[in-house]
Design a protein around this motif. Sequence first.
Motif, mmCIF file in Angstrom:
data_model
loop_
_atom_site.group_PDB
_atom_site.id
_atom_site.type_symbol
_atom_site.label_atom_id
_atom_site.label_comp_id
_atom_site.label_asym_id
_atom_site.label_seq_id
_atom_site.Cartn_x
_atom_site.Cartn_y
_atom_site.Cartn_z
ATOM 1 N N LEU A 168 36.709 42.810 37.739
ATOM 2 C CA LEU A 168 35.822 43.138 36.621
ATOM 3 C C LEU A 168 34.529 42.332 36.660
ATOM 4 O O LEU A 168 33.486 42.797 36.192
ATOM 5 N N GLY A 169 34.584 41.139 37.180
ATOM 6 C CA GLY A 169 33.381 40.317 37.276
ATOM 7 C C GLY A 169 32.789 40.016 35.914
ATOM 8 O O GLY A 169 33.507 39.670 34.968
ATOM 9 N N GLU A 170 31.472 40.189 35.793
ATOM 10 C CA GLU A 170 30.779 39.845 34.551
ATOM 11 C C GLU A 170 31.203 40.728 33.381
ATOM 12 O O GLU A 170 31.087 40.330 32.224
ATOM 13 N N LEU A 171 31.679 41.934 33.683
ATOM 14 C CA LEU A 171 32.111 42.839 32.610
ATOM 15 C C LEU A 171 33.286 42.244 31.832
ATOM 16 O O LEU A 171 33.448 42.534 30.639
ATOM 17 N N ALA A 172 34.081 41.401 32.473
ATOM 18 C CA ALA A 172 35.289 40.866 31.847
ATOM 19 C C ALA A 172 34.988 40.127 30.557
ATOM 20 O O ALA A 172 35.772 40.182 29.597
ATOM 21 N N THR B 103 45.264 41.712 34.746
ATOM 22 C CA THR B 103 45.868 40.698 35.608
ATOM 23 C C THR B 103 44.761 39.801 36.159
ATOM 24 O O THR B 103 43.566 40.105 36.021
ATOM 25 N N ASP B 104 45.154 38.719 36.807
ATOM 26 C CA ASP B 104 44.159 37.829 37.405
ATOM 27 C C ASP B 104 43.320 38.577 38.437
ATOM 28 O O ASP B 104 42.095 38.391 38.510
ATOM 29 N N ALA B 105 43.975 39.414 39.223
ATOM 30 C CA ALA B 105 43.247 40.178 40.239
ATOM 31 C C ALA B 105 42.274 41.149 39.585
ATOM 32 O O ALA B 105 41.139 41.320 40.062
ATOM 33 N N GLU B 106 42.687 41.775 38.496
ATOM 34 C CA GLU B 106 41.804 42.708 37.796
ATOM 35 C C GLU B 106 40.626 41.985 37.166
ATOM 36 O O GLU B 106 39.504 42.503 37.150
ATOM 37 N N ASP C 264 44.192 52.690 33.537
ATOM 38 C CA ASP C 264 44.011 51.234 33.490
ATOM 39 C C ASP C 264 42.653 50.862 32.895
ATOM 40 O O ASP C 264 42.543 49.913 32.113
ATOM 41 N N ALA C 265 41.605 51.612 33.267
ATOM 42 C CA ALA C 265 40.272 51.331 32.723
ATOM 43 C C ALA C 265 40.278 51.465 31.203
ATOM 44 O O ALA C 265 39.722 50.620 30.491
#
Length: 218
Positions: free
Chosen positions: A206-210, A199-202, A187-188
Amino acid sequence: MDLFSRSWTALLSAVAELQDEDFAQPSGCSGWLVRDLVCHLIIDAQDVLITLVTPADTEPTRDAVTYWEVGGTPPAGDDPLDALTVRLAAAYQEPGLLRFHLDDVGSAAGRAARLADPGLRVSTRGQVLTAGDYLSAYVLEWTLHHLDLVAHLPDVTGPSTEGLARSRDMLEQVARAAFPASFSDRDALSIGTGRRAPTDAELTQLGELAVRLPLFLG
């Protein structure tokens, strides 16, 4: 360098598993069928052979991680080499010919890698690396393309656990950030390189990395 050989052997074995009809299925590379991806692997194997016999006499300018350049946009499909790859793949007509050519050139690339001096300086893409770093960088290449190969072929054997783990580690070094521990290596890699959307949860995990993803490697 051993992991290069194991990752490459696993990928070649996965291609050997394919049924003829599998070559017409979509791959994980946007716009490419499996046959296009396999043709790209032939070109990659040729690149490995060429690089390992292109010595350099200057200091290395890149290593296994800095070998990768990160782009902000996905491939548009209009790159001349990408377009040539699709035409070449179609020209093979018979999947068996693609399978044979990859086994032939791919086996040679594997032998060359096993024989290479890891400290040898080689030149590729205008940069200088040690052969060891160059081959280590390709563990990420093979693993990502192995994921591409099996993206729509769940019955075909995927990449090894060790290849996935090492590739995740390299991608995290490229990103200069770690993916959430809850993410599997697959997944990573898939989310990190834009092979699938989180996904929304992912996204929350991920936070700021997203905001820095995906990373388009070239």
